[in-house]
Design a protein around this motif. Sequence first.
Motif, PDB file in Angstrom:
ATOM      1  N   ALA A  24       4.086 -11.761  -4.841  1.00  0.00           N
ATOM      2  CA  ALA A  24       4.916 -10.609  -4.464  1.00  0.00           C
ATOM      3  C   ALA A  24       4.740  -9.450  -5.445  1.00  0.00           C
ATOM      4  O   ALA A  24       4.664  -8.284  -5.037  1.00  0.00           O
ATOM      5  CB  ALA A  24       6.383 -11.023  -4.377  1.00  0.00           C
ATOM      6  N   VAL A  25       4.663  -9.754  -6.733  1.00  0.00           N
ATOM      7  CA  VAL A  25       4.434  -8.706  -7.737  1.00  0.00           C
ATOM      8  C   VAL A  25       3.057  -8.076  -7.527  1.00  0.00           C
ATOM      9  O   VAL A  25       2.910  -6.846  -7.557  1.00  0.00           O
ATOM     10  CB  VAL A  25       4.582  -9.281  -9.164  1.00  0.00           C
ATOM     11  CG1 VAL A  25       4.073  -8.303 -10.218  1.00  0.00           C
ATOM     12  CG2 VAL A  25       6.042  -9.652  -9.434  1.00  0.00           C
ATOM     13  N   ALA A  26       2.060  -8.905  -7.290  1.00  0.00           N
ATOM     14  CA  ALA A  26       0.701  -8.388  -7.063  1.00  0.00           C
ATOM     15  C   ALA A  26       0.669  -7.476  -5.840  1.00  0.00           C
ATOM     16  O   ALA A  26       0.048  -6.400  -5.871  1.00  0.00           O
ATOM     17  CB  ALA A  26      -0.287  -9.541  -6.896  1.00  0.00           C
ATOM     18  N   VAL A  27       1.335  -7.877  -4.784  1.00  0.00           N
ATOM     19  CA  VAL A  27       1.376  -7.064  -3.560  1.00  0.00           C
ATOM     20  C   VAL A  27       2.068  -5.727  -3.847  1.00  0.00           C
ATOM     21  O   VAL A  27       1.621  -4.675  -3.376  1.00  0.00           O
ATOM     22  CB  VAL A  27       2.059  -7.837  -2.415  1.00  0.00           C
ATOM     23  CG1 VAL A  27       2.389  -6.926  -1.237  1.00  0.00           C
ATOM     24  CG2 VAL A  27       1.179  -9.005  -1.974  1.00  0.00           C
ATOM     25  N   ASP A  30      -0.433  -3.657  -5.620  1.00  0.00           N
ATOM     26  CA  ASP A  30      -1.450  -3.245  -4.647  1.00  0.00           C
ATOM     27  C   ASP A  30      -0.935  -2.075  -3.804  1.00  0.00           C
ATOM     28  O   ASP A  30      -1.659  -1.110  -3.557  1.00  0.00           O
ATOM     29  CB  ASP A  30      -1.833  -4.408  -3.730  1.00  0.00           C
ATOM     30  CG  ASP A  30      -3.223  -4.955  -3.992  1.00  0.00           C
ATOM     31  OD1 ASP A  30      -3.996  -4.318  -4.740  1.00  0.00           O
ATOM     32  OD2 ASP A  30      -3.542  -6.017  -3.428  1.00  0.00           O
ATOM     33  N   SER A  31       0.314  -2.166  -3.380  1.00  0.00           N
ATOM     34  CA  SER A  31       0.883  -1.102  -2.541  1.00  0.00           C
ATOM     35  C   SER A  31       1.056   0.202  -3.313  1.00  0.00           C
ATOM     36  O   SER A  31       1.124   1.267  -2.718  1.00  0.00           O
ATOM     37  CB  SER A  31       2.221  -1.539  -1.937  1.00  0.00           C
ATOM     38  OG  SER A  31       3.239  -1.567  -2.922  1.00  0.00           O
ATOM     39  N   GLU A  32       1.125   0.094  -4.642  1.00  0.00           N
ATOM     40  CA  GLU A  32       1.241   1.273  -5.501  1.00  0.00           C
ATOM     41  C   GLU A  32      -0.123   1.766  -5.978  1.00  0.00           C
ATOM     42  O   GLU A  32      -0.199   2.642  -6.838  1.00  0.00           O
ATOM     43  CB  GLU A  32       2.141   0.962  -6.705  1.00  0.00           C
ATOM     44  CG  GLU A  32       3.588   0.690  -6.342  1.00  0.00           C
ATOM     45  CD  GLU A  32       4.286   1.913  -5.782  1.00  0.00           C
ATOM     46  OE1 GLU A  32       4.117   3.015  -6.355  1.00  0.00           O
ATOM     47  OE2 GLU A  32       5.000   1.762  -4.772  1.00  0.00           O
ATOM     48  N   THR A  33      -1.194   1.195  -5.432  1.00  0.00           N
ATOM     49  CA  THR A  33      -2.576   1.536  -5.791  1.00  0.00           C
ATOM     50  C   THR A  33      -2.818   1.362  -7.288  1.00  0.00           C
ATOM     51  O   THR A  33      -3.360   2.238  -7.961  1.00  0.00           O
ATOM     52  CB  THR A  33      -2.938   2.970  -5.320  1.00  0.00           C
ATOM     53  OG1 THR A  33      -2.398   3.196  -4.025  1.00  0.00           O
ATOM     54  CG2 THR A  33      -4.450   3.141  -5.262  1.00  0.00           C
ATOM     55  N   LEU A  37      -3.369  -4.104 -12.270  1.00  0.00           N
ATOM     56  CA  LEU A  37      -2.113  -4.864 -12.354  1.00  0.00           C
ATOM     57  C   LEU A  37      -2.017  -5.859 -11.198  1.00  0.00           C
ATOM     58  O   LEU A  37      -1.597  -7.001 -11.396  1.00  0.00           O
ATOM     59  CB  LEU A  37      -0.914  -3.917 -12.363  1.00  0.00           C
ATOM     60  CG  LEU A  37      -0.636  -3.252 -13.709  1.00  0.00           C
ATOM     61  CD1 LEU A  37       0.258  -2.037 -13.541  1.00  0.00           C
ATOM     62  CD2 LEU A  37      -0.023  -4.247 -14.683  1.00  0.00           C
ATOM     63  N   ALA A  38      -2.413  -5.437 -10.018  1.00  0.00           N
ATOM     64  CA  ALA A  38      -2.402  -6.355  -8.868  1.00  0.00           C
ATOM     65  C   ALA A  38      -3.298  -7.561  -9.139  1.00  0.00           C
ATOM     66  O   ALA A  38      -2.881  -8.708  -8.950  1.00  0.00           O
ATOM     67  CB  ALA A  38      -2.848  -5.616  -7.608  1.00  0.00           C
ATOM     68  N   ALA A  39      -4.514  -7.304  -9.591  1.00  0.00           N
ATOM     69  CA  ALA A  39      -5.455  -8.403  -9.858  1.00  0.00           C
ATOM     70  C   ALA A  39      -4.912  -9.346 -10.926  1.00  0.00           C
ATOM     71  O   ALA A  39      -5.061 -10.571 -10.815  1.00  0.00           O
ATOM     72  CB  ALA A  39      -6.813  -7.841 -10.277  1.00  0.00           C
ATOM     73  N   HIS A  40      -4.290  -8.786 -11.951  1.00  0.00           N
ATOM     74  CA  HIS A  40      -3.709  -9.613 -13.011  1.00  0.00           C
ATOM     75  C   HIS A  40      -2.678 -10.586 -12.420  1.00  0.00           C
ATOM     76  O   HIS A  40      -2.682 -11.775 -12.729  1.00  0.00           O
ATOM     77  CB  HIS A  40      -3.063  -8.725 -14.076  1.00  0.00           C
ATOM     78  CG  HIS A  40      -2.338  -9.483 -15.130  1.00  0.00           C
ATOM     79  ND1 HIS A  40      -2.987 -10.203 -16.106  1.00  0.00           N
ATOM     80  CD2 HIS A  40      -1.017  -9.670 -15.345  1.00  0.00           C
ATOM     81  CE1 HIS A  40      -2.094 -10.790 -16.888  1.00  0.00           C
ATOM     82  NE2 HIS A  40      -0.894 -10.480 -16.448  1.00  0.00           N
ATOM     83  N   GLN A  75      11.403 -11.935  -4.997  1.00  0.00           N
ATOM     84  CA  GLN A  75      11.797 -10.528  -4.977  1.00  0.00           C
ATOM     85  C   GLN A  75      10.566  -9.707  -4.632  1.00  0.00           C
ATOM     86  O   GLN A  75       9.494  -9.930  -5.199  1.00  0.00           O
ATOM     87  CB  GLN A  75      12.350 -10.108  -6.342  1.00  0.00           C
ATOM     88  CG  GLN A  75      12.793  -8.663  -6.391  1.00  0.00           C
ATOM     89  CD  GLN A  75      13.401  -8.288  -7.724  1.00  0.00           C
ATOM     90  OE1 GLN A  75      13.906  -9.136  -8.459  1.00  0.00           O
ATOM     91  NE2 GLN A  75      13.361  -7.001  -8.034  1.00  0.00           N
ATOM     92  N   THR A  76      10.702  -8.768  -3.708  1.00  0.00           N
ATOM     93  CA  THR A  76       9.549  -7.988  -3.264  1.00  0.00           C
ATOM     94  C   THR A  76       9.704  -6.491  -3.476  1.00  0.00           C
ATOM     95  O   THR A  76       8.721  -5.762  -3.368  1.00  0.00           O
ATOM     96  CB  THR A  76       9.266  -8.238  -1.770  1.00  0.00           C
ATOM     97  OG1 THR A  76      10.435  -7.910  -1.012  1.00  0.00           O
ATOM     98  CG2 THR A  76       8.891  -9.696  -1.524  1.00  0.00           C
ATOM     99  N   ALA A  77      10.894  -6.021  -3.771  1.00  0.00           N
ATOM    100  CA  ALA A  77      11.116  -4.591  -3.993  1.00  0.00           C
ATOM    101  C   ALA A  77      11.449  -4.356  -5.459  1.00  0.00           C
ATOM    102  O   ALA A  77      12.238  -5.108  -6.053  1.00  0.00           O
ATOM    103  CB  ALA A  77      12.248  -4.087  -3.100  1.00  0.00           C
ATOM    104  N   PHE A  78      10.862  -3.312  -6.003  1.00  0.00           N
ATOM    105  CA  PHE A  78      11.053  -2.993  -7.411  1.00  0.00           C
ATOM    106  C   PHE A  78      11.269  -1.490  -7.578  1.00  0.00           C
ATOM    107  O   PHE A  78      10.696  -0.699  -6.831  1.00  0.00           O
ATOM    108  CB  PHE A  78       9.832  -3.449  -8.224  1.00  0.00           C
ATOM    109  CG  PHE A  78       9.533  -4.910  -8.048  1.00  0.00           C
ATOM    110  CD1 PHE A  78      10.240  -5.860  -8.757  1.00  0.00           C
ATOM    111  CD2 PHE A  78       8.570  -5.334  -7.142  1.00  0.00           C
ATOM    112  CE1 PHE A  78       9.985  -7.218  -8.581  1.00  0.00           C
ATOM    113  CE2 PHE A  78       8.304  -6.684  -6.963  1.00  0.00           C
ATOM    114  CZ  PHE A  78       9.015  -7.632  -7.687  1.00  0.00           C
ATOM    115  N   LYS A  79      12.065  -1.114  -8.565  1.00  0.00           N
ATOM    116  CA  LYS A  79      12.406   0.303  -8.738  1.00  0.00           C
ATOM    117  C   LYS A  79      11.332   1.081  -9.479  1.00  0.00           C
ATOM    118  O   LYS A  79      11.244   2.298  -9.342  1.00  0.00           O
ATOM    119  CB  LYS A  79      13.753   0.448  -9.431  1.00  0.00           C
ATOM    120  CG  LYS A  79      13.777  -0.030 -10.876  1.00  0.00           C
ATOM    121  CD  LYS A  79      15.145   0.171 -11.514  1.00  0.00           C
ATOM    122  CE  LYS A  79      15.076  -0.100 -12.973  1.00  0.00           C
ATOM    123  NZ  LYS A  79      15.632  -1.222 -13.525  1.00  0.00           N
TER     124      LYS A  79
END
Length: 176
Positions: A24-27, A30-33, A37-40, A75-79
């Motif tokens: 979920a963090v990676a996604v 990814d959505s934030e381009t 960080l996504a790959a990590h 958790q999938t949404a972050f501020k």
Amino acid sequence: MSAFHDAVNEQIGHEFGASQQYVAVAVYYDSETLPQLAAHFYRQAVEERNHAMMLVQFLLDADVPVVIPGVEPPQTAFKDAAEPIALALAQEKRVTDQISALARLAREEGDFVGEEFTHWFLKEQREEVASMSDLLRLVERASESSILLVEDSLARAPVGDQGVDPSAPPAAGGAL
């Protein structure tokens, strides 16, 4: 089945839950381009999955029934860009406490094989907490406008990705 073996089965769920949270963090990244960080975090997700499978293999080798528990939705949404890493650090600290409790339970039950098995995980958790702490400090220092500096830093020197540890316990089905 001993209380230690019950706790190992429970820990399998915690590790799978950690894996799902890292996906979920990676996604999110990814959505934030933010591909580094996504790959990590995609790598972290696989690592946590492998930890679950190491626990599975330990129980299989001990001829103990394996229970694969369900996991809570992550958790999938972050501020902001720092929140997922703060969540990951808290998760790693919680897992460290869980593994410590496993080691203590094995010792109390006189299960020295089980206690020895937990030692690798304790070493791994020390590394995980340290690397996630470093990553969080790095992201916190970067303002939202310079989060790309974190991307650049991860591209040059991955945090906490030290490769495969040859002393790691075997994972059921093989480590990914």
